[in-house]
Design a protein around this motif. Structure first.
Motif, PDB file in Angstrom:
ATOM      1  N   GLU A   5       0.840  -1.196   0.000  1.00  0.00           N
ATOM      2  CA  GLU A   5       0.000   0.000   0.000  1.00  0.00           C
ATOM      3  C   GLU A   5       0.879   1.252   0.000  1.00  0.00           C
ATOM      4  O   GLU A   5       1.927   1.299   0.655  1.00  0.00           O
ATOM      5  CB  GLU A   5      -0.908  -0.005   1.230  1.00  0.00           C
ATOM      6  N   ASN A   6       0.487   2.257  -0.792  1.00  0.00           N
ATOM      7  CA  ASN A   6       1.141   3.573  -0.897  1.00  0.00           C
ATOM      8  C   ASN A   6       2.418   3.571  -1.737  1.00  0.00           C
ATOM      9  O   ASN A   6       3.095   4.591  -1.827  1.00  0.00           O
ATOM     10  CB  ASN A   6       1.465   4.151   0.487  1.00  0.00           C
ATOM     11  N   ASP A   7       2.782   2.429  -2.349  1.00  0.00           N
ATOM     12  CA  ASP A   7       3.996   2.384  -3.168  1.00  0.00           C
ATOM     13  C   ASP A   7       3.836   3.194  -4.457  1.00  0.00           C
ATOM     14  O   ASP A   7       2.715   3.462  -4.918  1.00  0.00           O
ATOM     15  CB  ASP A   7       4.357   0.948  -3.527  1.00  0.00           C
ATOM     16  N   MET A   8       4.976   3.593  -5.027  1.00  0.00           N
ATOM     17  CA  MET A   8       5.016   4.177  -6.369  1.00  0.00           C
ATOM     18  C   MET A   8       5.530   3.094  -7.301  1.00  0.00           C
ATOM     19  O   MET A   8       6.599   2.508  -7.047  1.00  0.00           O
ATOM     20  CB  MET A   8       5.945   5.395  -6.413  1.00  0.00           C
TER      21      MET A   8
ATOM     22  N   MET B 154      -3.665  -3.215  -5.673  1.00  0.00           N
ATOM     23  CA  MET B 154      -2.824  -3.513  -4.514  1.00  0.00           C
ATOM     24  C   MET B 154      -2.599  -2.283  -3.625  1.00  0.00           C
ATOM     25  O   MET B 154      -1.878  -2.353  -2.636  1.00  0.00           O
ATOM     26  CB  MET B 154      -1.472  -4.077  -4.952  1.00  0.00           C
ATOM     27  N   GLY B 155      -3.206  -1.154  -3.993  1.00  0.00           N
ATOM     28  CA  GLY B 155      -3.168   0.023  -3.122  1.00  0.00           C
ATOM     29  C   GLY B 155      -2.012   0.974  -3.375  1.00  0.00           C
ATOM     30  O   GLY B 155      -1.676   1.799  -2.501  1.00  0.00           O
ATOM     31  N   ALA B 156      -1.357   0.897  -4.566  1.00  0.00           N
ATOM     32  CA  ALA B 156      -0.297   1.853  -4.885  1.00  0.00           C
ATOM     33  C   ALA B 156      -0.873   3.275  -4.861  1.00  0.00           C
ATOM     34  O   ALA B 156      -2.036   3.488  -5.226  1.00  0.00           O
ATOM     35  CB  ALA B 156       0.306   1.547  -6.242  1.00  0.00           C
ATOM     36  N   SER B 157      -0.057   4.236  -4.428  1.00  0.00           N
ATOM     37  CA  SER B 157      -0.543   5.627  -4.392  1.00  0.00           C
ATOM     38  C   SER B 157      -0.231   6.352  -5.691  1.00  0.00           C
ATOM     39  O   SER B 157      -0.832   7.381  -5.990  1.00  0.00           O
ATOM     40  CB  SER B 157       0.077   6.381  -3.213  1.00  0.00           C
ATOM     41  N   CYS B 158       0.742   5.818  -6.461  1.00  0.00           N
ATOM     42  CA  CYS B 158       1.127   6.481  -7.713  1.00  0.00           C
ATOM     43  C   CYS B 158       1.673   5.448  -8.677  1.00  0.00           C
ATOM     44  O   CYS B 158       2.427   4.545  -8.279  1.00  0.00           O
ATOM     45  CB  CYS B 158       2.182   7.543  -7.442  1.00  0.00           C
ATOM     46  N   ILE B 159       1.282   5.546  -9.927  1.00  0.00           N
ATOM     47  CA  ILE B 159       1.905   4.723 -10.966  1.00  0.00           C
ATOM     48  C   ILE B 159       2.440   5.640 -12.061  1.00  0.00           C
ATOM     49  O   ILE B 159       1.839   6.667 -12.375  1.00  0.00           O
ATOM     50  CB  ILE B 159       0.933   3.686 -11.563  1.00  0.00           C
ATOM     51  N   ILE B 160       3.626   5.278 -12.535  1.00  0.00           N
ATOM     52  CA  ILE B 160       4.243   6.052 -13.609  1.00  0.00           C
ATOM     53  C   ILE B 160       4.287   5.184 -14.846  1.00  0.00           C
ATOM     54  O   ILE B 160       4.901   4.105 -14.858  1.00  0.00           O
ATOM     55  CB  ILE B 160       5.661   6.500 -13.208  1.00  0.00           C
ATOM     56  N   VAL B 161       3.617   5.654 -15.883  1.00  0.00           N
ATOM     57  CA  VAL B 161       3.530   4.911 -17.142  1.00  0.00           C
ATOM     58  C   VAL B 161       4.614   5.441 -18.081  1.00  0.00           C
ATOM     59  O   VAL B 161       4.658   6.637 -18.387  1.00  0.00           O
ATOM     60  CB  VAL B 161       2.136   5.057 -17.779  1.00  0.00           C
TER      61      VAL B 161
END
Length: 554
Positions: free
Chosen positions: A187-190, A206-213
């Motif tokens: 949770e909260n991962d980038m 899974m609760g990520a706080s940010c995703i970089i495409v």
């Protein structure tokens, strides 16, 4: 663009200045500015001591400000070419800081808030951040703004608030199968990933706080909608996974890596000699400078010391090392204008030196005005005339020459004053000493001299009042011993000069001080530590030459 600031040249007299010392400095600075009005130099009158009451009377009478006080002319940090490196905000990204350094060709940037220095960031600090690859929580620990991340990755924010912060979780690269990603995304991962729909969906679930495409890959409407519902920020970058991974640490704010403890800073008022000693002990390339209010000003390096511009000065009414302002030997002496004996000041290069056997330096200054065809304005004429009347005791001193008298009368006409009436008022103001402390009286006019290994000092007070002189004597008797020790003198003398009687009572202190007086004036007997010198009113022409000869023979 505004006019370039002119470099100042100090025009100043001796320590414990008298009326001639102050007035000649003011008048000569005024003259130099008129002669050199198109020059890059500005001539500024200064003083190396306190203004006595006689001089203050003169300044008040002609409504002229007292020159600024300088304790010394040693080179200070403000005399160095300080580089005006703009301070940056503590939230600026490491990449932006690097870009500024590379463009400006500097290795250190100050972090400034409300003009106050918060810390510094160096190229070395940024290099350290690159090597700190084992801490995948660094970006969140630094509380990195999404604005910094977007700017560093040259991307766009697809979903989320660009004003938000990534302040929790790890930074991960999603190269594994989505089935495996479930086991290492918390949770909260980038999460840095590509265009695979399943991987993007898994990260959000899974609760990520940010995703970089990466690679500017399109993001589906479904993913955008789901990310918005879950409060997940989506950032798109044109770079591939490798570059994004390398750059992400550069998005951290400079505050995370800046040096903020035990900063080595200098003030604009610090002496160059002192900062050089500190610089040797530290291997920093650059040092921040603050002003007297603690506000950040700029940066200096050791190289800047090579461009140090020593203060430029013109000495008025003296050419003795013991009488010169402290640090004169570290300044550039441009000129010396004087009427005393040749002293022991040495210069690094040839200077304009004008020394004439007249009673007052202001007489010489008046001549220079006339030689250059410069009109003397009334208030300047008043100052110059006052100095001549003071130094010659209204023409009574043996130092007074016909030139002095003729010059004073000429200046009095311009200033519109009655010489005798004005001189009496001036001397009365200067001799109002009954309420003053011994120290204040002593330092009104005190000078030091050297003969071989013997150092001695001579002070003088002029008065029209015999009673006042007697009361002053009582005050000075005990103080002179203290002054002798403080100045490291072998002998000390004080002249109590009666202007009306044209005589002096000379107080003597120190080993062989009385013997030197009796040697200098064979007809005089020193009794009880003092001697009456009839007809002696001039320290420069009557007392000092005789004492120097006597001490030399002793």
């Amino acid at each position: 663009m505004g006019k370039k600031k002119k470099r100042q040249v100090y025009v100043l007299g001796h320590k414990n200045p008298d009326t001639d010392s102050i007035c000649s400095a003011i008048a000569y600075a005024n003259l130099k500015n008129k002669i050199n009005k198109d020059s890059s130099l500005e001539y500024v009158p200064k003083r190396a001591g306190q203004v006595n009451e006689e001089t203050q009377f003169v300044l008040d009478y002609f409504q002229v400000d007292s020159p600024g006080y300088v304790t010394d002319v040693k080179p200070k940090v403000k005399d160095i070419e300080i580089r005006e490196v703009d301070g940056i905000n503590r939230d600026l990204s490491l990449k932006k800081a690097w870009d500024i350094m590379r463009e400006s060709r500097i290795v250190t940037l100050p972090i400034v808030e409300n003009k106050k220095l918060q810390g510094v960031i160096t190229i070395g600090d940024i290099a350290y951040s690159d090597m700190d690859v084992y801490d995948n929580t660094a970006v969140s620990k630094a509380c990195t703004s999404y604005a910094n991340i977007v700017e560093t990755l040259e991307g766009d924010i697809i979903v989320g608030d660009i004003n938000g912060y990534f302040d929790k979780g790890n930074v991960l690269i999603a190269t594994a199968n989505p089935d495996l990603m479930e086991y290492f995304i918390n949770e909260n991962d980038m999460v840095i990933l590509g265009n695979r729909y399943e991987s993007q969906l898994c990260a959000i679930e899974m609760g990520a706080s940010c995703i970089i495409v990466c690679m500017g890959s399109p993001v589906s409407i479904t993913i955008k909608k789901l990310a918005k519902e879950k409060g997940v920020t989506i950032i798109s970058s044109p770079y591939d996974t490798y570059v994004v991974t390398r750059l992400i640490s550069h998005s951290m704010p400079v505050s995370y890596y800046m040096t903020k403890e035990k900063l080595v800073t200098f003030s604009t008022n610090d002496y160059v000699d002192d900062i050089q000693k500190i610089m040797v002990k530290h291997r920093f390339r650059d040092f921040p400078i603050t002003d007297l209010k603690g506000n950040y000003v700029g940066m200096i390096s050791r190289r800047n010391l090579l461009d140090l511009k020593r203060k430029q000065i013109i000495l008025m009414d003296h050419n003795e090392t013991s009488q010169a302002v402290d640090g004169y030997d570290e300044a550039e002496i441009l000129e010396i204008i004087d009427h005393h004996r040749l002293g022991n000041i040495e210069t690094m290069s040839p200077v304009y030196f004008r020394n004439q056997p007249v009673g007052c330096t202001s007489t010489i200054v008046t001549q220079i005005y006339q030689e250059n065809g410069i009109e003397i304005e009334p208030k300047i004429a008043g100052l110059l005339c006052s100095a001549i009347l003071s130094d010659t005791l209204m023409y009574r001193s043996p130092t007074c020459t016909p030139v002095d008298r003729m010059t004073a009368e000429y200046l009095a006409g311009i200033a519109g004053i009655d010489v005798e009436k004005y001189a009496r008022a001036m001397f009365t103001a200067g001799s109002n000493l009954k309420e003053k402390s011994p120290e204040e009286i002593f330092y009104q006019d005190f000078k030091k001299f050297t003969s071989g290994d013997i150092n001695f000092g001579v002070g003088q007070i002029n008065s029209m009042d015999e009673e006042e002189l007697l009361s002053i004597k009582d005050k000075l008797e005990t103080y002179l011993e203290k002054a002798k020790d403080e100045h490291g003198l072998n002998m000390i003398y004080f002249m109590l000069t009666n202007i009306m009687d044209q005589s002096t009572e000379l107080i003597c202190k120190g080993k062989d001080a009385d013997k030197a007086v009796e040697e200098a004036f064979p007809s005089v007997n020193v009794q009880g530590g003092s001697a009456i010198l009839p007809g002696v009113v001039s320290r420069k022409k009557q007392l000092i030459p005789a004492l120097l000869l006597a001490i030399g023979e002793m």
